[in-house]
Design a protein around this motif. Structure first.
Motif, mmCIF file in Angstrom:
data_model
loop_
_atom_site.group_PDB
_atom_site.id
_atom_site.type_symbol
_atom_site.label_atom_id
_atom_site.label_comp_id
_atom_site.label_asym_id
_atom_site.label_seq_id
_atom_site.Cartn_x
_atom_site.Cartn_y
_atom_site.Cartn_z
ATOM 1 N N UNK A 175 0.912 -1.146 -0.078
ATOM 2 C CA UNK A 175 -0.185 -0.152 -0.149
ATOM 3 C C UNK A 175 0.688 1.131 0.012
ATOM 4 N N UNK A 176 0.604 2.191 -1.041
ATOM 5 C CA UNK A 176 1.451 3.346 -1.016
ATOM 6 C C UNK A 176 0.546 4.685 -0.898
ATOM 7 N N UNK A 177 -0.619 4.355 -0.718
ATOM 8 C CA UNK A 177 -1.564 5.541 -0.224
ATOM 9 C C UNK A 177 -3.019 5.079 -0.169
ATOM 10 N N UNK A 178 -3.460 5.859 0.948
ATOM 11 C CA UNK A 178 -4.829 5.617 1.341
ATOM 12 C C UNK A 178 -5.617 6.929 1.494
ATOM 13 N N UNK A 179 -6.694 6.935 0.673
ATOM 14 C CA UNK A 179 -7.397 8.183 0.487
ATOM 15 C C UNK A 179 -8.996 7.865 1.265
ATOM 16 N N UNK A 180 -9.160 8.286 2.241
ATOM 17 C CA UNK A 180 -10.587 8.035 2.714
ATOM 18 C C UNK A 180 -11.770 9.142 2.663
ATOM 19 N N UNK A 181 -12.754 8.480 2.052
ATOM 20 C CA UNK A 181 -13.916 9.569 2.167
ATOM 21 C C UNK A 181 -14.930 9.094 3.236
ATOM 22 N N UNK A 182 -16.152 9.852 2.986
ATOM 23 C CA UNK A 182 -16.993 9.848 4.172
ATOM 24 C C UNK A 182 -17.496 8.279 4.257
ATOM 25 N N UNK A 183 -17.834 7.471 3.166
ATOM 26 C CA UNK A 183 -18.425 6.088 2.948
ATOM 27 C C UNK A 183 -17.388 5.415 2.197
ATOM 28 N N UNK A 184 -16.762 5.842 1.242
ATOM 29 C CA UNK A 184 -15.625 5.153 0.414
ATOM 30 C C UNK A 184 -14.413 5.474 0.467
ATOM 31 N N UNK A 185 -13.478 4.662 0.198
ATOM 32 C CA UNK A 185 -12.134 5.014 0.426
ATOM 33 C C UNK A 185 -11.599 4.567 -0.802
ATOM 34 N N UNK A 186 -10.145 5.059 -1.277
ATOM 35 C CA UNK A 186 -9.368 4.551 -2.479
ATOM 36 C C UNK A 186 -7.808 4.218 -1.837
ATOM 37 N N UNK A 193 4.751 -1.259 -10.980
ATOM 38 C CA UNK A 193 4.605 -0.549 -12.370
ATOM 39 C C UNK A 193 4.841 0.927 -12.337
ATOM 40 N N UNK A 194 4.863 1.833 -12.943
ATOM 41 C CA UNK A 194 5.200 3.336 -12.946
ATOM 42 C C UNK A 194 4.111 3.978 -12.021
ATOM 43 N N UNK A 195 2.916 3.446 -12.449
ATOM 44 C CA UNK A 195 1.854 3.993 -11.446
ATOM 45 C C UNK A 195 1.310 2.898 -10.655
ATOM 46 N N UNK A 196 0.611 3.447 -9.495
ATOM 47 C CA UNK A 196 0.066 2.159 -8.571
ATOM 48 C C UNK A 196 -1.199 1.644 -9.272
ATOM 49 N N UNK A 197 -1.700 0.493 -8.786
ATOM 50 C CA UNK A 197 -2.773 -0.082 -8.888
ATOM 51 C C UNK A 197 -3.819 0.317 -7.916
ATOM 52 N N UNK A 198 -4.916 1.284 -8.398
ATOM 53 C CA UNK A 198 -6.101 1.515 -7.579
ATOM 54 C C UNK A 198 -6.972 0.521 -6.985
ATOM 55 N N UNK A 199 -7.760 0.820 -5.890
ATOM 56 C CA UNK A 199 -8.773 -0.041 -5.714
ATOM 57 C C UNK A 199 -9.725 0.930 -4.623
ATOM 58 N N UNK A 200 -11.013 0.634 -4.856
ATOM 59 C CA UNK A 200 -11.999 1.154 -4.001
ATOM 60 C C UNK A 200 -12.538 0.352 -2.935
#
Length: 232
Positions: A175-186, A193-200
């Motif tokens: 895990x390189x970054x965690x972005x939290x929202x009110x109900x959903x996070x990324x 790879x050059x760019x990370x693989x994102x998940x919701x």
């Protein structure tokens, strides 16, 4: 036959997760007025549907009120708790869709093998099975794209064995970054790879797994949720 969307929207309560199949079952009960009729409409076993409602109610509380026979006949109807749960599920689905539209992971590779509409693509983290246009040929350079809502994130100790899941693409990363929202996070996962693989994920899932930067995780996604197009 019912149509269940291929999405990761889940509402968790302890070890029980309310997902799209459960939402479809409750909505069918509401539409048809009984659990038996709902199971029949969805082409499911009544016994299985009944067991699932019991499991859900043990985790979330009363969801379906059963009415015994009488002058008006028997049947079932949803409780207010069930309607609130469905409304929350719909809100999460809308948030997932919005985040997925804005979050697309893309990484480069070359085609190793083509089998109809599917191709095996060699990428930095490993081989990916993906959908491709009909004119793509072995040896061609492509860009593989994955929607964030199609990526499943699990802790290594909890991840199923590779042969126990329909998600053919599976990698381990950090895990390189965690972005939290009110109900959903990324969650961004470094798989080399050059760019990370994102998940919701829902914030419930983030909290349950206690995900943070530096955590080792297993990410997986189905071939049908992946696209590869020739590089410009």
């Amino acid at each position: 036959m019912e149509g269940i969307p291929d999405a990761s929207v889940r509402i968790e309560a302890g070890d029980v997760a309310f997902d799209a199949r459960d939402a479809a079952l409750l909505r069918a009960v509401d539409d048809h007025g009984s659990l038996n009729a709902a199971a029949s409409a969805l082409e499911r076993s009544f016994a299985h549907a009944q067991r699932r409602v019991v499991e859900l109610e043990e985790a979330f509380g009363s969801l379906v009120e059963r009415r015994r026979g009488g002058a008006g006949g028997g049947g079932s109807e949803l409780t207010e708790r069930a309607r609130d749960l469905l409304a929350r599920f719909d809100r999460l689905g809308a948030e997932f869709a919005g985040a997925a539209d804005a979050t697309l992971s893309v990484f480069a590779g070359h085609v190793v093998e083509v089998d109809g509409e599917l191709a095996t693509v060699e990428t930095v983290p490993g081989r990916v099975l993906t959908l491709v246009p009909r004119d793509v040929t072995p040896g061609e350079s492509v860009e593989v794209s994955v929607r964030a809502d199609a990526v499943t994130v699990e802790l290594p100790a909890e991840a199923p064995a590779p042969d126990a899941t329909s998600a053919r693409n599976r990698f381990e990363g950090e895990v390189s970054e965690v972005v939290r929202g009110e109900s959903v996070g990324r969650v961004a996962v470094d798989v080399g790879t050059e760019t990370p693989l994102w998940a919701i994920l829902t914030t419930d899932s983030l909290d349950r797994m206690a995900l943070d930067v530096g955590e080792t995780v297993v990410v997986s996604f189905k071939a049908t949720a992946t696209r590869a197009l020739p590089r410009a």
